[in-house]
Design a protein around this motif. Structure first.
Motif, PDB file in Angstrom:
ATOM      1  N   SER A  49      21.035  25.955  89.858  1.00 43.71           N
ATOM      2  CA  SER A  49      22.414  26.232  90.263  1.00 43.71           C
ATOM      3  C   SER A  49      22.530  26.509  91.760  1.00 43.71           C
ATOM      4  O   SER A  49      23.626  26.544  92.304  1.00 43.71           O
ATOM      5  CB  SER A  49      22.954  27.433  89.491  1.00 43.71           C
ATOM      6  N   LYS A  50      21.389  26.702  92.413  1.00 42.27           N
ATOM      7  CA  LYS A  50      21.350  26.968  93.849  1.00 42.27           C
ATOM      8  C   LYS A  50      20.133  26.273  94.433  1.00 42.27           C
ATOM      9  O   LYS A  50      19.176  25.967  93.711  1.00 42.27           O
ATOM     10  CB  LYS A  50      21.289  28.471  94.145  1.00 42.27           C
ATOM     11  N   ALA A  51      20.182  26.064  95.753  1.00 44.05           N
ATOM     12  CA  ALA A  51      19.040  25.392  96.387  1.00 44.05           C
ATOM     13  C   ALA A  51      18.901  25.802  97.838  1.00 44.05           C
ATOM     14  O   ALA A  51      19.899  26.096  98.522  1.00 44.05           O
ATOM     15  CB  ALA A  51      19.183  23.874  96.290  1.00 44.05           C
ATOM     16  N   ASN A  52      17.647  25.825  98.295  1.00 48.18           N
ATOM     17  CA  ASN A  52      17.340  25.842  99.723  1.00 48.18           C
ATOM     18  C   ASN A  52      17.282  24.395 100.200  1.00 48.18           C
ATOM     19  O   ASN A  52      17.025  23.474  99.422  1.00 48.18           O
ATOM     20  CB  ASN A  52      15.966  26.475  99.983  1.00 48.18           C
ATOM     21  N   ALA A 129      16.296  24.972 108.151  1.00 48.83           N
ATOM     22  CA  ALA A 129      16.051  25.649 106.880  1.00 48.83           C
ATOM     23  C   ALA A 129      17.295  26.430 106.485  1.00 48.83           C
ATOM     24  O   ALA A 129      17.740  27.311 107.230  1.00 48.83           O
ATOM     25  CB  ALA A 129      14.858  26.593 106.997  1.00 48.83           C
ATOM     26  N   LEU A 130      17.856  26.099 105.342  1.00 47.76           N
ATOM     27  CA  LEU A 130      19.031  26.801 104.819  1.00 47.76           C
ATOM     28  C   LEU A 130      18.664  27.428 103.478  1.00 47.76           C
ATOM     29  O   LEU A 130      18.105  26.757 102.611  1.00 47.76           O
ATOM     30  CB  LEU A 130      20.208  25.840 104.643  1.00 47.76           C
ATOM     31  N   SER A 131      18.992  28.696 103.314  1.00 50.41           N
ATOM     32  CA  SER A 131      18.575  29.429 102.123  1.00 50.41           C
ATOM     33  C   SER A 131      19.786  29.898 101.311  1.00 50.41           C
ATOM     34  O   SER A 131      20.929  29.822 101.765  1.00 50.41           O
ATOM     35  CB  SER A 131      17.723  30.638 102.517  1.00 50.41           C
ATOM     36  N   TYR A 132      19.502  30.425 100.138  1.00 47.99           N
ATOM     37  CA  TYR A 132      20.527  31.030  99.301  1.00 47.99           C
ATOM     38  C   TYR A 132      20.150  32.476  98.983  1.00 47.99           C
ATOM     39  O   TYR A 132      19.003  32.897  99.130  1.00 47.99           O
ATOM     40  CB  TYR A 132      20.730  30.228  97.998  1.00 47.99           C
ATOM     41  N   ARG A 142      12.320  32.842  99.652  1.00 49.11           N
ATOM     42  CA  ARG A 142      10.920  33.067  99.287  1.00 49.11           C
ATOM     43  C   ARG A 142      10.264  31.799  98.729  1.00 49.11           C
ATOM     44  O   ARG A 142       9.094  31.523  99.006  1.00 49.11           O
ATOM     45  CB  ARG A 142      10.821  34.233  98.303  1.00 49.11           C
ATOM     46  N   SER A 143      11.012  31.037  97.924  1.00 50.19           N
ATOM     47  CA  SER A 143      10.444  29.802  97.386  1.00 50.19           C
ATOM     48  C   SER A 143      10.264  28.764  98.478  1.00 50.19           C
ATOM     49  O   SER A 143       9.316  27.975  98.461  1.00 50.19           O
ATOM     50  CB  SER A 143      11.323  29.249  96.262  1.00 50.19           C
ATOM     51  N   LEU A 144      11.147  28.758  99.467  1.00 49.00           N
ATOM     52  CA  LEU A 144      11.003  27.840 100.607  1.00 49.00           C
ATOM     53  C   LEU A 144       9.753  28.206 101.411  1.00 49.00           C
ATOM     54  O   LEU A 144       8.968  27.335 101.796  1.00 49.00           O
ATOM     55  CB  LEU A 144      12.250  27.909 101.484  1.00 49.00           C
ATOM     56  N   LEU A 145       9.563  29.497 101.649  1.00 52.77           N
ATOM     57  CA  LEU A 145       8.391  29.929 102.416  1.00 52.77           C
ATOM     58  C   LEU A 145       7.095  29.651 101.661  1.00 52.77           C
ATOM     59  O   LEU A 145       6.069  29.340 102.275  1.00 52.77           O
ATOM     60  CB  LEU A 145       8.515  31.419 102.745  1.00 52.77           C
TER      61      LEU A 145
END
Length: 383
Positions: A49-52, A129-132, A142-145
């Protein structure tokens, strides 16, 4: 080419309050970058439902610079807005809308800078880099990192565009948010000694938190770069009890620690848990063996303390035209980037004085200045 103002109008139009999905905004950015032949990676949450979003401009065989921002915004519920919060409007040189300062203004400037960054060969890559879910505990990044940690060429540095009026910020405090559940034993209030009053024991815990917090104000623990110059503790939410004539069996309170970068906020939680175990629980269980005090972590992120002499600090000083480094009271995702070895600086348009408030705005002057900063960066990174 789209201007930063046009892009900001589009970004503000997406209601990305943390309780909502950010996918419409992410898909807008992905499509914008794809039209410029910039491939994007999306890193979804468990429910998709969300994404980086992560994208790379320039060479991908060496460390580069991350331009990072969060896509979520805080709620507008109950705030006395005089303009439509999810529609960009202008008045007296200011652009109004939820997220204009915190921090879609920066994201708009980054996206507007892409054509210029693509126009000339770059000696090092620039990553977007765009986060949620930053606003609810720096959760999404955190999942992006975790993905970046696995790559052969981890970024050299990160610029997080939280609103600092484009002043380079090298430090902020870390945060730990905790919940405490106190379970006692109910009885008629006429026979109060036969019960275990959860509210009263919670009050003792909160009083102990105050004493721990007072100890953190000791002058030898101060860091004068911060305001206030010491770590702080506060209780923000409490609930308990059913009726005045019933000794309450349950009470819950939430507290937070905002710690200087050199201090571990979990030490406060450990001290409080020790007090609960050694002082309170024996008294509670002497009356009712089922009594309990339980602690759970709500969220946490580390502080940031980037070396003013580091390459990251010197580069941002070159881009900003200023080496007057400072600190901020609010937290960012910067400590998480720094924790995996990506030196981080916080620098973006607007002021947090406007963030989280009704009629949030960023000035056109600040937006233009951010565009100019990114132009200087593009010039400095040309091969």
């Amino acid at each position: 080419m789209s201007s930063s103002r046009d892009l900001l109008a589009a970004l503000v139009g997406f209601d990305t309050t943390s309780r909502e999905s950010n996918l419409q905004l992410i898909e807008f950015v992905r499509d914008y970058l794809n039209r410029l032949d910039v491939p994007c990676e999306l890193i979804f949450n468990d429910t998709r439902s969300k994404a980086n979003l992560f994208a790379t401009l320039g060479p991908d065989d060496r460390p580069g610079i991350v331009l990072s921002g969060h896509t979520d915004v805080v709620p507008v519920d109950g705030q006395p807005w005089t303009v439509a919060p999810f529609e960009l409007s202008e008045k007296n040189g200011k652009l109004y809308g939820r997220g204009t300062a915190d921090m879609k203004g920066y994201i708009a400037c980054v996206l507007a800078a892409v054509p210029n960054l693509l126009a000339a060969p770059l000696r090092m890559p620039v990553h977007i880099a765009l986060s949620y879910d930053e606003e609810v505990g720096c959760l999404g990044v955190r999942s992006l990192l975790a993905e970046l940690q696995q790559r052969p060429h981890k970024p050299l540095m990160c610029i997080i565009g939280e609103p600092t009026e484009l002043k380079p910020v090298l430090g902020h405090k870390g945060k730990l948010a905790m919940r405490c559940d106190v379970h006692g034993a109910a009885c008629h209030s006429a026979y109060a000694p036969q019960g275990v009053n959860a509210i009263e024991y919670a009050a003792q815990l909160i009083g102990e938190l105050g004493r721990i917090g007072a100890g953190l104000r000791s002058p030898e623990l101060h860091d004068p770069r911060f305001d206030p110059p010491f770590s702080t503790v506060q209780t923000g939410v409490i609930s308990g009890g059913k009726a005045l004539n019933i000794v309450p069996a349950d009470c819950r309170f939430d507290f937070e620690v905002r710690a200087l970068p050199a201090q571990d906020p979990r030490k406060v939680a450990e001290q409080l848990a020790h007090y609960a175990e050694q002082d309170l629980l024996p008294r509670m269980r002497a009356v009712d063996a089922g009594s309990a005090i339980r602690f759970s972590e709500l969220s946490a992120y580390p502080g940031l303390a980037t070396d003013a002499h580091s390459e990251a600090a010197q580069l941002i000083a070159q881009f900003c035209g200023s080496d007057e480094f400072t600190t901020v009271a609010f937290g960012t995702e910067g400590g998480l980037f720094d924790a995996i070895g990506i030196a981080t600086v916080v620098c973006g348009p607007g002021s947090m004085d406007q963030g989280h408030k009704p009629d949030e705005f960023v000035s056109i002057e600040q937006l233009d200045a951010c565009d100019a900063m990114l132009e200087r960066m593009a010039l400095a990174l040309r091969s």
